[in-house]
Design an enzyme around this catalytic site. Structure first.
Site, PDB file in Angstrom:
ATOM      1  N   ASP A 161      40.239 -57.155 -47.243  1.00  0.00           N
ATOM      2  CA  ASP A 161      39.511 -58.319 -46.713  1.00  0.00           C
ATOM      3  C   ASP A 161      40.447 -59.523 -46.598  1.00  0.00           C
ATOM      4  O   ASP A 161      40.410 -60.262 -45.619  1.00  0.00           O
ATOM      5  CB  ASP A 161      38.319 -58.667 -47.623  1.00  0.00           C
ATOM      6  N   ARG A 168      41.908 -62.800 -38.857  1.00  0.00           N
ATOM      7  CA  ARG A 168      40.786 -63.350 -38.074  1.00  0.00           C
ATOM      8  C   ARG A 168      40.927 -64.853 -37.904  1.00  0.00           C
ATOM      9  O   ARG A 168      40.606 -65.415 -36.861  1.00  0.00           O
ATOM     10  CB  ARG A 168      39.449 -63.019 -38.771  1.00  0.00           C
ATOM     11  N   SER A 183      32.795 -59.316 -45.091  1.00  0.00           N
ATOM     12  CA  SER A 183      33.842 -59.972 -45.875  1.00  0.00           C
ATOM     13  C   SER A 183      33.253 -60.535 -47.180  1.00  0.00           C
ATOM     14  O   SER A 183      33.768 -60.288 -48.271  1.00  0.00           O
ATOM     15  CB  SER A 183      34.448 -61.095 -45.014  1.00  0.00           C
TER      16      SER A 183
HETATM   17  N1  URA Z   1      33.919 -66.444 -46.107  1.00  0.00           N
HETATM   18  C1  URA Z   1      34.444 -65.218 -46.332  1.00  0.00           C
HETATM   19  O1  URA Z   1      34.689 -64.854 -47.473  1.00  0.00           O
HETATM   20  N2  URA Z   1      34.656 -64.424 -45.272  1.00  0.00           N
HETATM   21  C2  URA Z   1      34.399 -64.772 -44.003  1.00  0.00           C
HETATM   22  O2  URA Z   1      34.618 -64.004 -43.110  1.00  0.00           O
HETATM   23  C3  URA Z   1      33.882 -66.063 -43.777  1.00  0.00           C
HETATM   24  C4  URA Z   1      33.637 -66.870 -44.866  1.00  0.00           C
END
Ligand code: URA
Length: 443
Positions: A161, A168, A183
């Site tokens: 992640d 991202r 996520s």
């Molecule tokens: N917070 C997260 O942990 N992940 C995301 O994709 C967006 C906000």
């Protein structure tokens, strides 16, 4: 299997299998799939979305990409709470001790702040000596002994992640509901809780600016939790203005302590009671929300919730005198008032702008490596609906001399954040909807 075929499949709107998603996440984590292919896949997801099953699969592949915390040595139903980020959100510091006092164990891993939002870990570090790094054994022992521990995230949780979120961030693919939901939930699932209460913020200071988008995100997260066997519910709460009156690390600890004494801002107290009630129900300590609220109110009134905070501070090496006397918390040297230039009623407070102003004063991080000033921040004097006269104080800025060159910009941001109108303004609701596996209840 080839990444290019999976990118094409998603680009053309088809569903990927469990194995295909696993291939992408594993390959990306290990470096076999390059950034450009993963970015193309994330963009395909941005446009085509993912089914609930795909989203749950992605979540579990990311959750298992690193350490999965096993909380089974802690007695009782472990209920986690997660807020999707806001300004002035010190709910964990109130709710943790409150639900622990009511018998629900809280083994919480929290994050640091970045940009306009603060982080619980930074706030707790405003308490002198407080350590957010406990060994796993000590973490479990502390929760078994006093029902509560809050620590920073372990080094190797959800590395997939972390890598994908970073990608991202620079490829305009953050704003995808399945990607955000997976996520957030991958981190919650890796952190080991049996049940999860989500506080999805909506409004100007939140990730999701509209109620419909916030509900969509909450539904996606509740679906994931349900599919992977963790009871999950979500509350949609207001972030169209900061929560409470204080923004900044030590200032927020002070406000959290006041709330645990029953002397805090009513909006903060109410949101905490709502979230904590759901935690008690999921934790099996109350039949329903009303029964839970009665228990929690008693824990506030008796001082047991505040006592529980003190126990945690002591166990984690912090200075408990600062909990008894918040005047001993770090204080900024300079206090500057921002005054209204127009009379009327406060119609809006751009929470994000307020968060950025606090960051400029040193309360938050501009980059991951910025050093923060624990005493800095803002005290709001006016909230939405309040009447205001010309020259009346809207907010007080707290800062130390090294940040004085930011003062003008921070003051301007605060002034601009306040919208003042001639008309009387109705109070905003604090919560807008409840999302459970059974459906959406709008209030
Ligand atoms: N917070 C997260 O942990 N992940 C995301 O994709 C967006 C906000």
């Amino acid at each position: 299997m080839r990444a290019v075929d999976l990118i094409r499949k998603k680009r053309d709107g088809q569903e990927l299998t469990h194995e295909e998603i696993g291939f992408l996440i594993k390959g990306y984590s290990e470096g076999a799939i390059p950034d450009y292919q993963m970015a193309a896949w994330a963009m395909a997801v941005y446009y085509q979305g993912m089914s609930a099953r795909e989203t749950a699969d992605l979540t579990m592949h990311m959750a298992s990409s690193g350490d999965m915390i096993d909380l089974s040595s802690i007695r009782g139903v472990k209920v986690d709470k997660h807020s999707t980020g806001g300004v002035g959100d010190k709910t964990t510091i109130v709710i943790g001790p409150l639900v622990a006092a009511a018998g629900v164990p809280v083994a919480k891993m929290s994050g640091r702040g970045l940009g306009h939002t603060g982080g619980t870990i930074d706030k707790l570090e405003a308490i002198g000596g407080f350590s957010v790094e406990l060994g796993q054994e000590q973490f479990f022992r502390q929760v078994n002994e006093i029902g509560l521990a809050v620590v920073g995230q372990s080094g190797n949780m959800t590395p997939a992640d972390k890598k994908l979120y970073g990608l991202r961030d620079v490829t305009a693919t953050v704003e995808s509901i399945p990607l955000i939901a997976s996520s957030v939930m991958s981190k919650k699932i890796a952190a080991g809780a049996d049940a999860i209460v989500l506080d999805v913020k909506t409004g100007s200071g939140a990730f999701m600016k509209t109620l419909d988008d916030s509900i969509r995100l909450a539904k996606a997260m509740v679906d994931i939790g349900t599919q992977v066997g963790r009871s999950t519910i979500a509350v949609i709460s207001d972030m169209d203005q900061p929560l409470g009156y204080s923004i900044g690390n030590a200032l927020e600890i002070e406000e959290a302590i006041a709330t645990l004494r029953g002397e805090g801002p009513k909006d903060l107290e109410e949101v905490c009671l709502i979230l904590a009630s759901h935690m008690l129900v999921l934790g099996g300590k109350a039949e329903n929300e009303e029964a839970a609220r009665a228990i929690l109110q008693e824990k506030l009134a008796s001082g047991e919730a505040l006592e529980r905070l003190k126990m945690m501070v002591e166990a984690q090496g912090g200075d408990t005198r600062q909990i008894e006397d918040a005047g001993l918390l770090p204080k900024a040297e300079l206090h500057v008032e921002v005054k209204a230039e127009k009379r009327g009623f406060v119609e809006s407070i751009q929470a994000e702008e307020i968060g950025v102003a606090a960051m400029l004063l040193g309360a938050g991080r501009e980059t991951k490596d910025s050093v923060i000033d624990l005493a800095a921040g803002l005290s709001l004097r006016k909230k939405i609906g309040d009447p205001v006269e010309v020259g009346e104080v809207l907010a007080v800025l707290h800062l130390n001399p090294p940040f004085q060159d930011r003062l003008e910009e921070a003051s301007r941001k605060v002034k601009e954040a306040y919208g003042i109108t001639d008309e009387k303004v109705p109070r905003r609701p604090l919560v807008f909807a409840l999302i459970t596996p059974e459906g959406v209840r709008r209030f």
